[in-house]
Design a protein around this motif. Structure first.
Motif, PDB file in Angstrom:
ATOM      1  N   LEU A   8      -9.866   7.834   1.782  1.00 23.85           N
ATOM      2  CA  LEU A   8      -8.368   8.253   1.546  1.00 23.85           C
ATOM      3  C   LEU A   8      -7.419   7.768   2.523  1.00 23.85           C
ATOM      4  O   LEU A   8      -6.190   7.275   1.861  1.00 23.85           O
ATOM      5  N   ALA A   9      -7.529   7.502   3.592  1.00 21.55           N
ATOM      6  CA  ALA A   9      -6.499   6.725   4.498  1.00 21.55           C
ATOM      7  C   ALA A   9      -6.368   5.222   3.889  1.00 21.55           C
ATOM      8  O   ALA A   9      -5.345   4.855   3.942  1.00 21.55           O
ATOM      9  N   VAL A  10      -7.490   4.642   3.415  1.00 16.24           N
ATOM     10  CA  VAL A  10      -7.169   3.378   2.826  1.00 16.24           C
ATOM     11  C   VAL A  10      -6.296   3.420   1.592  1.00 16.24           C
ATOM     12  O   VAL A  10      -5.269   2.664   1.416  1.00 16.24           O
ATOM     13  N   VAL A  11      -6.504   4.319   0.955  1.00 15.22           N
ATOM     14  CA  VAL A  11      -5.521   4.908  -0.376  1.00 15.22           C
ATOM     15  C   VAL A  11      -4.151   4.856  -0.144  1.00 15.22           C
ATOM     16  O   VAL A  11      -3.207   4.201  -0.724  1.00 15.22           O
ATOM     17  N   VAL A  12      -4.045   5.801   0.914  1.00 14.68           N
ATOM     18  CA  VAL A  12      -2.550   6.151   1.372  1.00 14.68           C
ATOM     19  C   VAL A  12      -2.049   4.896   1.949  1.00 14.68           C
ATOM     20  O   VAL A  12      -0.725   4.770   1.391  1.00 14.68           O
ATOM     21  N   VAL A  13      -2.792   4.241   2.597  1.00 14.07           N
ATOM     22  CA  VAL A  13      -2.127   2.957   3.329  1.00 14.07           C
ATOM     23  C   VAL A  13      -1.780   1.998   2.207  1.00 14.07           C
ATOM     24  O   VAL A  13      -0.718   1.175   2.357  1.00 14.07           O
ATOM     25  N   GLY A  14      -2.514   1.922   1.383  1.00 15.27           N
ATOM     26  CA  GLY A  14      -2.384   1.039   0.131  1.00 15.27           C
ATOM     27  C   GLY A  14      -1.167   1.266  -0.722  1.00 15.27           C
ATOM     28  O   GLY A  14      -0.185   0.554  -0.937  1.00 15.27           O
ATOM     29  N   ILE A  15      -0.970   2.581  -0.851  1.00 19.10           N
ATOM     30  CA  ILE A  15       0.001   3.122  -1.631  1.00 19.10           C
ATOM     31  C   ILE A  15       1.458   2.766  -0.805  1.00 19.10           C
ATOM     32  O   ILE A  15       2.542   2.678  -1.334  1.00 19.10           O
ATOM     33  N   ALA A  16       1.366   3.258   0.422  1.00 24.84           N
ATOM     34  CA  ALA A  16       2.443   3.045   1.250  1.00 24.84           C
ATOM     35  C   ALA A  16       2.955   1.662   1.480  1.00 24.84           C
ATOM     36  O   ALA A  16       4.197   1.189   1.165  1.00 24.84           O
ATOM     37  N   VAL A  17       2.000   0.644   1.552  1.00 26.10           N
ATOM     38  CA  VAL A  17       2.324  -0.703   1.625  1.00 26.10           C
ATOM     39  C   VAL A  17       2.880  -1.365   0.080  1.00 26.10           C
ATOM     40  O   VAL A  17       3.895  -1.882   0.130  1.00 26.10           O
ATOM     41  N   TRP A  18       2.409  -0.727  -0.894  1.00 26.23           N
ATOM     42  CA  TRP A  18       2.966  -1.104  -2.273  1.00 26.23           C
ATOM     43  C   TRP A  18       4.300  -0.344  -2.293  1.00 26.23           C
ATOM     44  O   TRP A  18       5.030  -1.511  -2.656  1.00 26.23           O
ATOM     45  N   ALA A  19       4.616   0.658  -1.869  1.00 19.58           N
ATOM     46  CA  ALA A  19       5.906   1.408  -1.949  1.00 19.58           C
ATOM     47  C   ALA A  19       7.067   0.627  -1.164  1.00 19.58           C
ATOM     48  O   ALA A  19       7.976   0.243  -1.687  1.00 19.58           O
ATOM     49  N   ILE A  20       6.719   0.328   0.117  1.00 19.90           N
ATOM     50  CA  ILE A  20       7.390  -0.514   0.910  1.00 19.90           C
ATOM     51  C   ILE A  20       7.660  -2.028   0.242  1.00 19.90           C
ATOM     52  O   ILE A  20       8.949  -2.505   0.408  1.00 19.90           O
ATOM     53  N   ALA A  21       6.672  -2.434  -0.219  1.00 17.84           N
ATOM     54  CA  ALA A  21       6.984  -3.874  -1.001  1.00 17.84           C
ATOM     55  C   ALA A  21       7.870  -3.787  -1.813  1.00 17.84           C
ATOM     56  O   ALA A  21       8.765  -4.439  -2.341  1.00 17.84           O
ATOM     57  N   MET A  22       7.611  -2.657  -2.865  1.00 13.70           N
ATOM     58  CA  MET A  22       8.651  -2.650  -4.118  1.00 13.70           C
ATOM     59  C   MET A  22      10.126  -2.363  -3.902  1.00 13.70           C
ATOM     60  O   MET A  22      10.968  -2.817  -4.117  1.00 13.70           O
ATOM     61  N   VAL A  23      10.200  -1.580  -2.680  1.00 11.46           N
ATOM     62  CA  VAL A  23      11.587  -1.222  -2.092  1.00 11.46           C
ATOM     63  C   VAL A  23      12.224  -2.497  -1.753  1.00 11.46           C
ATOM     64  O   VAL A  23      13.474  -2.836  -2.003  1.00 11.46           O
ATOM     65  N   VAL A  24      11.537  -3.236  -0.785  1.00  9.73           N
ATOM     66  CA  VAL A  24      12.062  -4.420  -0.193  1.00  9.73           C
ATOM     67  C   VAL A  24      12.405  -5.661  -1.199  1.00  9.73           C
ATOM     68  O   VAL A  24      13.212  -6.049  -1.206  1.00  9.73           O
ATOM     69  N   LEU A  25      11.342  -5.813  -2.082  1.00  7.03           N
ATOM     70  CA  LEU A  25      11.476  -6.733  -3.098  1.00  7.03           C
ATOM     71  C   LEU A  25      12.663  -6.361  -4.131  1.00  7.03           C
ATOM     72  O   LEU A  25      13.665  -7.222  -4.324  1.00  7.03           O
ATOM     73  N   SER A  26      12.799  -5.241  -4.349  1.00 11.33           N
ATOM     74  CA  SER A  26      13.869  -4.815  -5.356  1.00 11.33           C
ATOM     75  C   SER A  26      15.351  -4.881  -4.769  1.00 11.33           C
ATOM     76  O   SER A  26      16.347  -5.112  -5.385  1.00 11.33           O
ATOM     77  N   ARG A  27      15.323  -4.476  -3.245  1.00 11.25           N
ATOM     78  CA  ARG A  27      16.646  -4.522  -2.693  1.00 11.25           C
ATOM     79  C   ARG A  27      16.929  -6.088  -2.561  1.00 11.25           C
ATOM     80  O   ARG A  27      18.423  -6.203  -2.301  1.00 11.25           O
ATOM     81  N   ARG A  28      16.098  -6.944  -2.563  1.00  7.59           N
ATOM     82  CA  ARG A  28      16.480  -8.499  -2.479  1.00  7.59           C
ATOM     83  C   ARG A  28      16.657  -9.052  -3.584  1.00  7.59           C
ATOM     84  O   ARG A  28      16.898 -10.375  -3.750  1.00  7.59           O
ATOM     85  N   GLY A  29      16.597  -8.182  -4.779  1.00 14.88           N
ATOM     86  CA  GLY A  29      16.900  -8.732  -5.963  1.00 14.88           C
ATOM     87  C   GLY A  29      15.830  -9.480  -6.714  1.00 14.88           C
ATOM     88  O   GLY A  29      16.115 -10.382  -7.780  1.00 14.88           O
ATOM     89  N   PHE A  30      14.512  -9.294  -5.996  1.00 15.08           N
ATOM     90  CA  PHE A  30      13.467  -9.911  -6.877  1.00 15.08           C
ATOM     91  C   PHE A  30      13.176  -9.376  -7.876  1.00 15.08           C
ATOM     92  O   PHE A  30      13.184  -8.378  -8.114  1.00 15.08           O
ATOM     93  N   ALA A  31      12.924 -10.311  -8.835  1.00 24.33           N
ATOM     94  CA  ALA A  31      12.451 -10.045 -10.399  1.00 24.33           C
ATOM     95  C   ALA A  31      11.902 -11.182 -10.945  1.00 24.33           C
ATOM     96  O   ALA A  31      12.129 -12.203 -11.139  1.00 24.33           O
ATOM     97  N   PRO A  32      10.489 -10.991 -11.418  1.00 20.93           N
ATOM     98  CA  PRO A  32       9.844 -12.208 -11.954  1.00 20.93           C
ATOM     99  C   PRO A  32      10.425 -12.496 -13.376  1.00 20.93           C
ATOM    100  O   PRO A  32      11.300 -11.537 -13.954  1.00 20.93           O
TER     101      PRO A  32
END
Length: 181
Positions: A8-32
């Motif tokens: 469960l900790a691995v899943v929670v950490v994975g979701i947190a990392v994904w969420a942070i990556a999404m926020v950082v990438l979207s705020r920097r204007g990244f879009a494939p």
């Protein structure tokens, strides 16, 4: 139990990392690039995340999403009691988590993997293996039967072919049935 907390900790950490990556990438204007598969997935993720900008939606998600899990935990505890297995709510939740994680292992309808995971969780708590296996097989069957019946009904009456035969909705089948009798 540690065997439950670590995954469960691995899943929670994975979701947190994904969420942070999404926020950082979207705020920097990244879009494939829009025409690529990654671009389509990115836009779908952005649209899904955009709904969580509403505090009302966040509140609904946080308060309502756990309810089915809590209900299922209670049902597991009560049904296990019928098999002579006395479970606490924490034990029942551990069983629920174990067989949900096991569904990640590919097998037709989860046959065997769900029973093995539930059996492992129940015997971890020192419960009788034969009763635990009987409970898990019955519980899985109770989960599976409604889906099989519903799926068969959809195939039989929904205009699709089922086991090499036309459905009852097919006009040709209906006409042939009426002519016979």
């Amino acid at each position: 139990p540690a065997w439950l907390v670590k995954p469960l900790a691995v899943v929670v950490v994975g979701i947190a990392v994904w969420a942070i990556a999404m926020v950082v990438l979207s705020r920097r204007g990244f879009a494939p690039e829009a025409s690529t598969r990654a671009g389509k997935i990115w836009r779908a993720l952005e649209a899904g995340i955009a709904t969580f900008r509403s505090p009302r939606i966040v509140w609904i998600a946080v308060t309502l999403a756990p309810l089915p899990w809590l209900w299922e935990t209670w049902v597991i505890r009560e049904v296990a009691h019928a098999f002579g297995l006395e479970l606490t709510l924490v034990m029942a939740f551990s069983v629920l988590m174990a067989f949900n994680v096991a569904m990640a292992i590919p097998s037709p309808a989860g046959m065997g993997t769900i029973e093995a995971a539930g059996l492992g969780a129940l015997t971890f708590f020192g419960l009788d293996a034969s009763r635990a296996l009987a409970f898990m097989a019955t519980y899985h069957l109770a989960q599976l039967l409604p889906a099989v019946i519903a799926g068969t009904s959809v195939l039989a009456f929904g205009g699709k072919h089922f086991l090499g035969k036309d459905s009852l909705e097919d006009p040709g089948v209906r006409a042939a049935s009426a002519a016979r009798g």
